[in-house]
Design an enzyme around this catalytic site. Structure first.
Site, PDB file in Angstrom:
ATOM      1  CG  HIS A   1      -1.891   1.157   1.346  1.00 50.49           C
ATOM      2  ND1 HIS A   1      -2.862   1.196   2.133  1.00 50.49           N
ATOM      3  CD2 HIS A   1      -1.891   2.200   0.310  1.00 50.49           C
ATOM      4  CE1 HIS A   1      -3.705   2.176   1.882  1.00 50.49           C
ATOM      5  NE2 HIS A   1      -2.831   3.101   0.864  1.00 50.49           N
TER       6      HIS A   1
ATOM      7  CD  GLU B   1       0.076   5.232  -1.011  1.00 50.15           C
ATOM      8  OE1 GLU B   1       0.819   5.299  -0.109  1.00 50.15           O
ATOM      9  OE2 GLU B   1      -1.221   5.549  -0.883  1.00 50.15           O
TER      10      GLU B   1
ATOM     11  CG  HIS C   1       1.902   8.350   2.559  1.00 51.64           C
ATOM     12  ND1 HIS C   1       1.542   8.566   3.784  1.00 51.64           N
ATOM     13  CD2 HIS C   1       0.713   7.909   1.912  1.00 51.64           C
ATOM     14  CE1 HIS C   1       0.005   8.249   3.933  1.00 51.64           C
ATOM     15  NE2 HIS C   1      -0.073   7.754   2.901  1.00 51.64           N
TER      16      HIS C   1
HETATM   17  P1  5GP Z   1      -3.395   6.660   2.007  1.00 53.89           P
HETATM   18  O1  5GP Z   1      -4.341   7.788   1.398  1.00 53.89           O
HETATM   19  O2  5GP Z   1      -2.777   7.004   3.588  1.00 53.89           O
HETATM   20  O3  5GP Z   1      -2.448   6.046   1.215  1.00 53.89           O
HETATM   21  O4  5GP Z   1      -4.413   5.472   2.409  1.00 53.89           O
HETATM   22  C1  5GP Z   1      -5.856   5.429   2.403  1.00 53.89           C
HETATM   23  C2  5GP Z   1      -6.380   5.259   0.665  1.00 53.89           C
HETATM   24  O5  5GP Z   1      -5.656   4.507  -0.031  1.00 53.89           O
HETATM   25  C3  5GP Z   1      -7.683   5.063   0.678  1.00 53.89           C
HETATM   26  O6  5GP Z   1      -8.393   6.022   0.140  1.00 53.89           O
HETATM   27  C4  5GP Z   1      -7.542   3.632  -0.248  1.00 53.89           C
HETATM   28  O7  5GP Z   1      -8.865   3.803  -0.973  1.00 53.89           O
HETATM   29  C5  5GP Z   1      -6.450   3.764  -1.165  1.00 53.89           C
HETATM   30  N1  5GP Z   1      -5.779   2.677  -1.494  1.00 53.89           N
HETATM   31  C6  5GP Z   1      -5.493   1.670  -1.027  1.00 53.89           C
HETATM   32  N2  5GP Z   1      -5.149   0.597  -2.005  1.00 53.89           N
HETATM   33  C7  5GP Z   1      -5.262   1.280  -3.161  1.00 53.89           C
HETATM   34  C8  5GP Z   1      -4.895   0.929  -4.440  1.00 53.89           C
HETATM   35  O8  5GP Z   1      -4.496  -0.404  -4.377  1.00 53.89           O
HETATM   36  N3  5GP Z   1      -5.114   1.789  -5.382  1.00 53.89           N
HETATM   37  C9  5GP Z   1      -5.582   3.205  -5.079  1.00 53.89           C
HETATM   38  N4  5GP Z   1      -5.736   3.813  -6.234  1.00 53.89           N
HETATM   39  N5  5GP Z   1      -6.182   3.378  -3.949  1.00 53.89           N
HETATM   40  C10 5GP Z   1      -5.904   2.752  -2.928  1.00 53.89           C
END
Ligand code: 5GP
Length: 217
Positions: free
Chosen positions: A52, A104, A108
């Site tokens: 992730h 990401e 991050h």
């Molecule tokens: P963060 O924004 O901190 O990276 O984590 C949360 C977000 O990551 C959530 O909105 C979730 O939908 C997104 N997310 C998690 N896995 C995936 C993925 O495989 N693809 C995409 N586009 N978004 C993801």
């Protein structure tokens, strides 16, 4: 006078907030089926942990607001990483891998630009994911823990198996399956020092109940 003190206090907390530095990394891996029961996915979920993200984090949980260089997908050194990134860091939801990496990095990765530029950031993440010592599925299989969807797993058993294999405490996160309303294993986090190499105990509280499912696609 009291008002001035309050104002100074407010200003200093503002400065602390804006200057919040990252103190460690969370290397977050997700179980695709658990991600894809909450949000429809264009990528058919596999039975493998995928990345992730690598999240610069703070022991006090202060939110890091980061502004760094924008994502560059034309850099030759970055392009060389793409085959492995496609394999281990796919965009499950919209099948737009570069879009997911950009998101990401911007959210991050830029928070750790003081130690890693974009290429180093993605390389560090891949180094962790491809290190056989940190192969979560293999670690759990060795401990006879496998996804089935039917049986319930105990938090301390899964955490204990990973901790026994790597020597440090992982973090587990669960989500709720919208159809069955069961809690299910969603993410496993390994925590690292700011160098992205030295494992540390994950310092945040667990985000799963004592028992949960682990789905098999
Ligand atoms: P963060 O924004 O901190 O990276 O984590 C949360 C977000 O990551 C959530 O909105 C979730 O939908 C997104 N997310 C998690 N896995 C995936 C993925 O495989 N693809 C995409 N586009 N978004 C993801």
């Amino acid at each position: 006078m009291a008002r001035i003190h309050l104002f100074v206090l407010f200003l200093s907390s503002l400065i602390l907030f804006v200057n919040a530095q990252f103190e460690y990394f969370q290397m977050v891996q997700q179980w695709p089926l658990a991600t894809c029961t909450g949000t429809p996915c264009l990528n058919p979920p596999s039975n493998k942990f995928t990345i992730h993200g690598l999240w610069p984090s703070n022991f006090s949980n202060a939110i890091l607001v980061c502004k760094g260089s924008t994502f560059n997908s034309t850099n030759t050194a970055f392009l060389a990483l793409e085959p492995l990134l496609n394999q281990y860091w796919p965009d499950l939801i919209s099948k737009n891998n570069r879009g997911f990496w950009r998101y990401e990095w911007n959210k991050h990765g830029t928070c750790s630009e003081s130690v890693f530029n974009q290429v180093q950031y993605f390389q560090t993440t891949l180094n962790i994911r491809t290190n056989p010592n940190y192969d979560l599925l293999a670690i759990l299989k060795t401990a006879r823990l496998i996804p089935t969807g039917s049986i319930s797993h105990r938090y301390h058993v899964i955490e204990g198996a990973i901790r026994a294999a790597i020597g440090k405490k992982p973090g587990l996160r669960c989500n709720i399956n919208k159809k069955t309303r069961n809690s299910q294993l969603h993410e496993i986090v390994l925590c690292f020092d700011k160098n992205g190499v030295t494992l540390i105990d994950c310092p945040f509280p667990r985000k799963c109940p004592t028992q949960f499912k682990w789905l098999l696609s």
